[in-house]
Design an enzyme around this catalytic site. Structure first.
Site, mmCIF file in Angstrom:
data_model
loop_
_atom_site.group_PDB
_atom_site.id
_atom_site.type_symbol
_atom_site.label_atom_id
_atom_site.label_comp_id
_atom_site.label_asym_id
_atom_site.label_seq_id
_atom_site.Cartn_x
_atom_site.Cartn_y
_atom_site.Cartn_z
ATOM 1 N N ALA A 115 -7.001 4.312 -10.982
ATOM 2 C CA ALA A 115 -8.271 4.444 -11.695
ATOM 3 C C ALA A 115 -9.429 4.381 -10.688
ATOM 4 C CB ALA A 115 -8.381 3.387 -12.788
ATOM 5 N N SER A 116 -10.453 3.589 -10.950
ATOM 6 C CA SER A 116 -11.638 3.602 -10.091
ATOM 7 C C SER A 116 -11.445 2.907 -8.744
ATOM 8 C CB SER A 116 -12.828 2.972 -10.824
ATOM 9 O OG SER A 116 -13.322 3.861 -11.806
ATOM 10 N N VAL A 117 -10.337 2.222 -8.534
ATOM 11 C CA VAL A 117 -10.029 1.729 -7.194
ATOM 12 C C VAL A 117 -9.856 2.913 -6.241
ATOM 13 C CG1 VAL A 117 -8.317 0.439 -5.830
ATOM 14 C CG2 VAL A 117 -9.088 -0.451 -8.027
ATOM 15 N N LYS A 119 -11.975 5.148 -5.780
ATOM 16 C CA LYS A 119 -13.279 5.511 -5.214
ATOM 17 C C LYS A 119 -13.428 5.104 -3.752
ATOM 18 C CE LYS A 119 -16.110 5.794 -9.419
ATOM 19 N NZ LYS A 119 -15.089 5.750 -10.460
#
Length: 409
Positions: A115-117, A119
């Site tokens: 998921a947003s990890v 980024k």
């Protein structure tokens, strides 16, 4: 017994003649080595306190095992965990199912959608290209996509979530004509050019978390490198760091064999992919806790970028922050004061049945990595775990004993 580093243990066990040869070799290797055409210095060193012994490591590992068994049994935690201190893994474990329908058990080798990890890897790709002289943080998006209709937005503002752009996961629901057709990063840009969805704010006015911004950063990586985003990450980050269980999402991911977790709803129903999964940069990387440990360790070296470049990634850039103790944001990392006074860099993620969390305390080279494929609210215990690992008063063990005792009830 005081815990010794592997290097010190090796020196103790070597005969004198071999020690001399090794010393000469180390003196020669003290010079900078080459890594992907860059100069790599030895790993950043840290002072290890005398209290960090083999016995203390075992004790902490047993305590963490009790804590996470408690969270699994009483709060429904389903996932994998890896905890480090002073660069050493002190605990890792797996709890529950990779797929509840198939009854496949999780292992620490199981890969999860980050998921947003994800980024932080997108930000690293941009930083690498900046060091290569291929782009500047102050470049505008129009330098790479002239038709882009929103002016005054720079790469730096995309990195720090200060572009003000509206969320593609929302406007695509209205503007994408065929939900059975996968959306790509270029499709996101095309939708913005054709329909110009209204931005939330003007650029450089305030922090506003933006998945759209990170999808644009991935597109810029592709434009500059002339490679797909997945290929760039594999060639420049995953393979050099030997992250063998890390890859980006593709429509074929469901057919891959190996240890890959399935995302679930809070009611343990399988979560299927949809047309948004094929947009990368803001999400879309799969990895496991062991590979993320390799990533964590690489950030204490100059294998990927220089210390100076990495320092900026961990420097807050939020405008108009009201309180000094508020969280900040660098390049793909949140900055958070810990209970013991240190400053952690971290990121969490939530996407299509996955919850993820990676926290690093650079002051003591420690990390907390948690991956879950059951977003049932069990991550609400994170504050307790942080207090357990970083108690407000380091000389007091009362907080640790309280939490450990609770797990025995």
């Amino acid at each position: 017994m005081v815990f010794l580093s592997a290097k010190r243990l090796l020196y103790r066990c070597l005969p004198a003649s071999l020690f001399c040869l090794l010393l000469l070799s180390c003196q020669e290797s003290g010079k900078k080595k080459k890594f992907w055409g860059k100069e790599e210095e030895t790993k950043e060193e840290i002072a290890i306190p005398a209290s960090f012994t083999a016995d203390s490591v075992r004790k902490l590992g047993h305590q963490l095992d009790s804590v996470f068994k408690h969270f699994h049994k009483r709060r429904g935690f389903n996932g994998t965990v890896l905890v480090t201190k002073y660069d050493q893994v002190v605990y890792k474990g797996a709890f529950g199912m990779a797929d509840f329908y198939k009854k496949d058990s999780l292992t620490v080798e199981t890969a999860f959608q980050l998921a947003s990890v994800s980024k932080q890897f997108t930000a690293m790709a941009i930083m690498m290209l900046k060091e290569d002289g291929e782009l500047r943080y102050e470049d505008s998006v129009q330098q790479y996509f002239p038709e882009f209709p929103y002016h005054g937005i720079t790469i730096r503002q995309l990195l720090t979530h200060q572009s003000g752009l509206s969320n593609y996961t929302y406007f695509s629901d209205k503007l994408w004509p065929d939900r059975n057709k996968n959306l790509t990063n270029q499709d996101v840009i095309n939708l913005m050019v054709a329909h110009q969805p209204r931005p939330y704010y003007k650029p450089n006015v305030r922090f506003d978390y933006s998945n759209t911004g990170y999808s644009l950063l991935a597109s810029i990586v592709e434009k500059v490198s002339k490679k797909s985003f997945a290929t760039f990450l594999r060639e420049r980050i995953f393979e050099p760091l030997e992250m063998k269980n890390t890859f980006t999402y593709s429509p074929d991911v469901a057919t891959l064999t190996g240890k890959i977790a399935t995302g679930h709803t809070r009611f343990r129903q399988k979560r299927t992919s949809d047309y948004l999964d094929t947009v990368l940069g803001d999400k879309g990387i799969y990895s496991n806790v062991e590979d993320l440990y390799k990533w964590d360790q690489a950030l204490y070296t100059q294998k990927l970028v220089s210390k100076e470049t990495l320092k900026e990634a961990f420097t807050g850039g939020i405008l108009n922050k009201k309180k000094k103790q508020e969280e900040d944001y660098g390049f793909g990392w949140r900055l958070k004061p810990l209970e013991n006074g240190d400053t952690a860099v971290y990121h969490g993620g939530l996407w299509h049945g996955f919850s993820t969390y990676l926290l690093r305390n650079p002051k003591e080279h420690s990390a907390l990595i948690i991956l879950s494929n059951l977003p049932n609210g069990s991550f609400s215990y994170l504050q307790e775990i942080r207090k357990f690992l970083y108690p407000p008063h380091p000389d007091s063990v009362a907080q640790n004993q309280k939490l450990a005792a609770r797990t025995r009830r």
